[in-house]
Scaffold this motif. Structure first.
Motif, PDB file in Angstrom:
ATOM      1  N   ASP A 169      15.149 -55.846   3.716  1.00 17.14           N
ATOM      2  CA  ASP A 169      15.847 -55.687   4.839  1.00 17.14           C
ATOM      3  C   ASP A 169      14.712 -55.811   6.154  1.00 17.14           C
ATOM      4  O   ASP A 169      14.976 -56.583   7.219  1.00 17.14           O
ATOM      5  CB  ASP A 169      16.675 -54.604   5.109  1.00 17.14           C
ATOM      6  CG  ASP A 169      18.043 -54.709   4.485  1.00 17.14           C
ATOM      7  OD1 ASP A 169      18.311 -55.683   3.808  1.00 17.14           O
ATOM      8  OD2 ASP A 169      18.882 -53.694   4.368  1.00 17.14           O
ATOM      9  N   LEU A 170      13.485 -55.278   6.069  1.00 17.67           N
ATOM     10  CA  LEU A 170      12.508 -55.420   7.130  1.00 17.67           C
ATOM     11  C   LEU A 170      11.942 -56.837   7.134  1.00 17.67           C
ATOM     12  O   LEU A 170      11.223 -57.088   7.758  1.00 17.67           O
ATOM     13  CB  LEU A 170      11.797 -54.203   7.092  1.00 17.67           C
ATOM     14  CG  LEU A 170      10.642 -54.034   5.890  1.00 17.67           C
ATOM     15  CD1 LEU A 170       9.375 -54.953   5.785  1.00 17.67           C
ATOM     16  CD2 LEU A 170      10.277 -52.725   5.760  1.00 17.67           C
ATOM     17  N   GLY A 171      12.152 -57.592   5.957  1.00 19.27           N
ATOM     18  CA  GLY A 171      11.738 -58.942   6.113  1.00 19.27           C
ATOM     19  C   GLY A 171      10.793 -59.423   4.995  1.00 19.27           C
ATOM     20  O   GLY A 171      10.359 -60.593   5.138  1.00 19.27           O
ATOM     21  N   ALA A 172      10.619 -58.411   4.105  1.00 16.12           N
ATOM     22  CA  ALA A 172       9.464 -58.992   2.836  1.00 16.12           C
ATOM     23  C   ALA A 172      10.339 -59.909   2.127  1.00 16.12           C
ATOM     24  O   ALA A 172      11.458 -59.259   1.439  1.00 16.12           O
ATOM     25  CB  ALA A 172       9.156 -57.644   2.127  1.00 16.12           C
ATOM     26  N   GLN A 173      10.092 -61.093   1.845  1.00  9.90           N
ATOM     27  CA  GLN A 173      10.797 -62.013   0.861  1.00  9.90           C
ATOM     28  C   GLN A 173      10.244 -62.056  -0.490  1.00  9.90           C
ATOM     29  O   GLN A 173      11.013 -62.318  -1.435  1.00  9.90           O
ATOM     30  CB  GLN A 173      10.501 -63.635   1.473  1.00  9.90           C
ATOM     31  CG  GLN A 173      11.423 -63.810   2.378  1.00  9.90           C
ATOM     32  CD  GLN A 173      11.188 -65.110   3.037  1.00  9.90           C
ATOM     33  OE1 GLN A 173      10.700 -65.733   3.924  1.00  9.90           O
ATOM     34  NE2 GLN A 173      11.962 -65.990   2.152  1.00  9.90           N
ATOM     35  N   ASN A 174       8.937 -61.657  -0.509  1.00  3.67           N
ATOM     36  CA  ASN A 174       8.188 -61.584  -2.032  1.00  3.67           C
ATOM     37  C   ASN A 174       7.835 -60.155  -2.251  1.00  3.67           C
ATOM     38  O   ASN A 174       6.759 -59.751  -1.534  1.00  3.67           O
ATOM     39  CB  ASN A 174       7.046 -62.652  -1.661  1.00  3.67           C
ATOM     40  CG  ASN A 174       7.550 -64.062  -1.200  1.00  3.67           C
ATOM     41  OD1 ASN A 174       8.279 -64.846  -1.761  1.00  3.67           O
ATOM     42  ND2 ASN A 174       6.964 -64.367   0.313  1.00  3.67           N
ATOM     43  N   ALA A 224      23.221 -58.033   9.306  1.00  3.88           N
ATOM     44  CA  ALA A 224      23.151 -58.119  10.547  1.00  3.88           C
ATOM     45  C   ALA A 224      22.471 -57.008  11.514  1.00  3.88           C
ATOM     46  O   ALA A 224      22.156 -57.473  12.341  1.00  3.88           O
ATOM     47  CB  ALA A 224      24.797 -57.647  10.886  1.00  3.88           C
ATOM     48  N   LEU A 225      21.722 -56.422  10.624  1.00  4.00           N
ATOM     49  CA  LEU A 225      20.977 -55.100  11.119  1.00  4.00           C
ATOM     50  C   LEU A 225      19.388 -55.541  10.871  1.00  4.00           C
ATOM     51  O   LEU A 225      18.655 -54.617  11.294  1.00  4.00           O
ATOM     52  CB  LEU A 225      21.555 -53.716  10.546  1.00  4.00           C
ATOM     53  CG  LEU A 225      22.891 -53.379  10.597  1.00  4.00           C
ATOM     54  CD1 LEU A 225      23.297 -51.967  10.041  1.00  4.00           C
ATOM     55  CD2 LEU A 225      23.252 -53.405  11.998  1.00  4.00           C
ATOM     56  N   ARG A 232      16.892 -62.059  10.218  1.00  4.67           N
ATOM     57  CA  ARG A 232      16.768 -62.411  11.619  1.00  4.67           C
ATOM     58  C   ARG A 232      17.975 -62.118  12.214  1.00  4.67           C
ATOM     59  O   ARG A 232      18.234 -62.730  13.066  1.00  4.67           O
ATOM     60  CB  ARG A 232      16.234 -63.774  11.912  1.00  4.67           C
ATOM     61  CG  ARG A 232      14.893 -64.414  10.975  1.00  4.67           C
ATOM     62  CD  ARG A 232      13.858 -63.374  11.427  1.00  4.67           C
ATOM     63  NE  ARG A 232      12.618 -64.004  10.561  1.00  4.67           N
ATOM     64  CZ  ARG A 232      12.180 -63.483   9.318  1.00  4.67           C
ATOM     65  NH1 ARG A 232      13.048 -62.686   8.517  1.00  4.67           N
ATOM     66  NH2 ARG A 232      11.115 -64.178   8.976  1.00  4.67           N
ATOM     67  N   TRP A 233      18.378 -61.173  11.934  1.00  2.66           N
ATOM     68  CA  TRP A 233      19.769 -60.383  12.463  1.00  2.66           C
ATOM     69  C   TRP A 233      20.996 -61.447  12.617  1.00  2.66           C
ATOM     70  O   TRP A 233      21.597 -61.739  13.710  1.00  2.66           O
ATOM     71  CB  TRP A 233      19.526 -59.864  13.912  1.00  2.66           C
ATOM     72  CG  TRP A 233      18.429 -58.662  13.639  1.00  2.66           C
ATOM     73  CD1 TRP A 233      18.496 -57.565  13.386  1.00  2.66           C
ATOM     74  CD2 TRP A 233      16.986 -59.267  13.963  1.00  2.66           C
ATOM     75  NE1 TRP A 233      17.399 -56.976  13.565  1.00  2.66           N
ATOM     76  CE2 TRP A 233      16.223 -57.956  13.596  1.00  2.66           C
ATOM     77  CE3 TRP A 233      16.106 -60.066  14.117  1.00  2.66           C
ATOM     78  CZ2 TRP A 233      14.851 -57.737  13.572  1.00  2.66           C
ATOM     79  CZ3 TRP A 233      14.681 -60.044  14.250  1.00  2.66           C
ATOM     80  CH2 TRP A 233      13.948 -59.019  14.069  1.00  2.66           C
ATOM     81  N   ASN A 234      21.014 -62.102  11.321  1.00  5.77           N
ATOM     82  CA  ASN A 234      22.222 -63.205  11.160  1.00  5.77           C
ATOM     83  C   ASN A 234      21.966 -64.251  11.896  1.00  5.77           C
ATOM     84  O   ASN A 234      22.856 -64.927  12.144  1.00  5.77           O
ATOM     85  CB  ASN A 234      23.643 -62.354  11.625  1.00  5.77           C
ATOM     86  CG  ASN A 234      24.250 -61.722  10.173  1.00  5.77           C
ATOM     87  OD1 ASN A 234      23.676 -61.728   9.078  1.00  5.77           O
ATOM     88  ND2 ASN A 234      25.278 -61.118  10.469  1.00  5.77           N
ATOM     89  N   TYR A 242      22.879 -66.468   5.289  1.00 11.34           N
ATOM     90  CA  TYR A 242      21.739 -65.652   4.271  1.00 11.34           C
ATOM     91  C   TYR A 242      22.377 -64.787   3.490  1.00 11.34           C
ATOM     92  O   TYR A 242      21.786 -64.928   1.942  1.00 11.34           O
ATOM     93  CB  TYR A 242      21.130 -64.595   5.439  1.00 11.34           C
ATOM     94  CG  TYR A 242      20.235 -63.816   4.829  1.00 11.34           C
ATOM     95  CD1 TYR A 242      18.713 -64.242   4.485  1.00 11.34           C
ATOM     96  CD2 TYR A 242      20.581 -62.481   4.162  1.00 11.34           C
ATOM     97  CE1 TYR A 242      17.967 -63.527   3.953  1.00 11.34           C
ATOM     98  CE2 TYR A 242      19.593 -61.729   3.658  1.00 11.34           C
ATOM     99  CZ  TYR A 242      18.441 -62.314   3.326  1.00 11.34           C
ATOM    100  OH  TYR A 242      17.312 -61.557   2.811  1.00 11.34           O
ATOM    101  N   LEU A 243      23.750 -64.396   3.115  1.00 10.57           N
ATOM    102  CA  LEU A 243      24.123 -63.596   2.312  1.00 10.57           C
ATOM    103  C   LEU A 243      24.410 -64.344   1.155  1.00 10.57           C
ATOM    104  O   LEU A 243      24.451 -63.832   0.001  1.00 10.57           O
ATOM    105  CB  LEU A 243      25.485 -62.660   2.925  1.00 10.57           C
ATOM    106  CG  LEU A 243      25.349 -61.737   3.826  1.00 10.57           C
ATOM    107  CD1 LEU A 243      26.582 -61.325   4.485  1.00 10.57           C
ATOM    108  CD2 LEU A 243      24.567 -60.627   3.331  1.00 10.57           C
ATOM    109  N   THR A 244      24.921 -65.551   1.094  1.00  7.97           N
ATOM    110  CA  THR A 244      25.360 -66.443   0.081  1.00  7.97           C
ATOM    111  C   THR A 244      24.105 -67.132  -0.283  1.00  7.97           C
ATOM    112  O   THR A 244      24.228 -67.407  -1.707  1.00  7.97           O
ATOM    113  CB  THR A 244      26.380 -67.169   0.435  1.00  7.97           C
ATOM    114  OG1 THR A 244      25.916 -68.058   1.494  1.00  7.97           O
ATOM    115  CG2 THR A 244      27.638 -66.817   0.795  1.00  7.97           C
TER     116      THR A 244
END
Length: 278
Positions: A91-96, A128-129, A134-136, A141-143
């Motif tokens: 959630d804080l943005g770590a993709q990997n 969204a949070l 990136r705050w939606n 993003y979800l799908t």
């Protein structure tokens, strides 16, 4: 007008397209300035280490923000294979994500499930949070997250993990494995002997298992000779240094160069002896 953003490719996607070993370095100091310097120095990827470094959730996010403008792909290592922490890191943005101490296929499957939204996994929904979406502002993003926006690499760093490496490599959702020679050696009763023939044999066994499974394999090697050897053997990604190690060794080299041993002894002086002032 709503802003729509695109996320960078994951490390798994980068590895799939690469025709050479991706060379990276650790960011372990906790300094965002060091993170910027390292990411901008030319490595293919950087590892932001949450296991052996003084990094909180807030400071990991700050590190990700610091390296975001640079081409190096950021990978974040968790301190433990924990479902709640994985959700927070994502959630804080770590993709990997690099997940340490994965010893069985069940543990690998648990890590993957924590990165997937239902029904494929158990990740809590909070886009969204979160900076992750990136705050939606990342459309769909979800799908798309499960298949496109997250990469999972698990660490093989124990004798038990080597025994189970074929099953770990075959776990759906595992995008690659990363060998930790130091902990592997320790688990074999050979602590500090990463180049011991028995350790090297297990490393080669692990590399072969990844090759058979058709997934990328990486390794850590600070010794340049070992690092070049692993690159020549065709490992897909490698870590060759760390910001803190570079600072430690180079500052020692400066001191050795400019402060002769004899002068250091003179400066220390004898008990009760007054030093000359220049």
């Amino acid at each position: 007008m709503s802003v729509r953003l695109e996320l960078p490719p994951t490390f798994g996607q980068v590895l799939a397209k690469s025709t050479r070993s991706q060379v990276g370095m650790w960011i372990s100091s906790g300094s965002t300035i060091n993170a910027k310097i390292c990411a901008g120095s030319g490595p293919d990827w950087v590892l932001i280490d949450g296991e052996h470094s003084p990094l909180s959730l807030e400071s990991i996010q700050a590190q990700l923000q610091a390296v975001a403008p640079y081409p190096a792909t950021p990978v974040v290592r968790l301190p433990v294979n924990d479902t709640v922490l994985i959700k927070q890191y994502l959630d804080l943005g770590a993709q990997n994500l690099l997940i340490p101490m994965v010893n069985t296929a069940d543990e690998a499957a648990k890590a993957v499930a924590a990165t997937r939204y239902p029904p494929e996994g158990v990740r809590g929904v909070g886009s969204a949070l979160a900076r992750a979406a990136r705050w939606n502002r990342v459309e769909n993003y979800l799908t798309k997250s499960n298949d496109e926006y997250v990469s999972v690499i698990v660490q093989i760093e124990s004798a038990q993990a080597v025994e189970n490496v074929k099953e770990i490599c075959a776990t759906p959702g595992v995008d690659g494995i990363f060998i930790g020679p130091s902990d592997l050696a320790a688990s074999m009763g050979l602590i500090g002997q990463q180049a011991h023939p028995d350790v090297v044999a297990n490393i080669k066994k692990t590399i072969a298992a990844a090759r058979d499974a058709g997934i990328p394999v990486g390794i850590n090697a600070f010794d340049p000779k070992l690092a070049h050897g692993y690159i020549d053997e065709g490992t897909d990604f490698i870590l060759v240094q760390a910001d803190v190690a570079i600072l430690a060794r180079q500052s020692e080299a400066l001191a050795t160069t400019f402060i002769p041993i004899q002068q250091g002894e003179e400066q220390a002086g004898k008990p009760g002896e007054e030093r000359a002032s220049y």
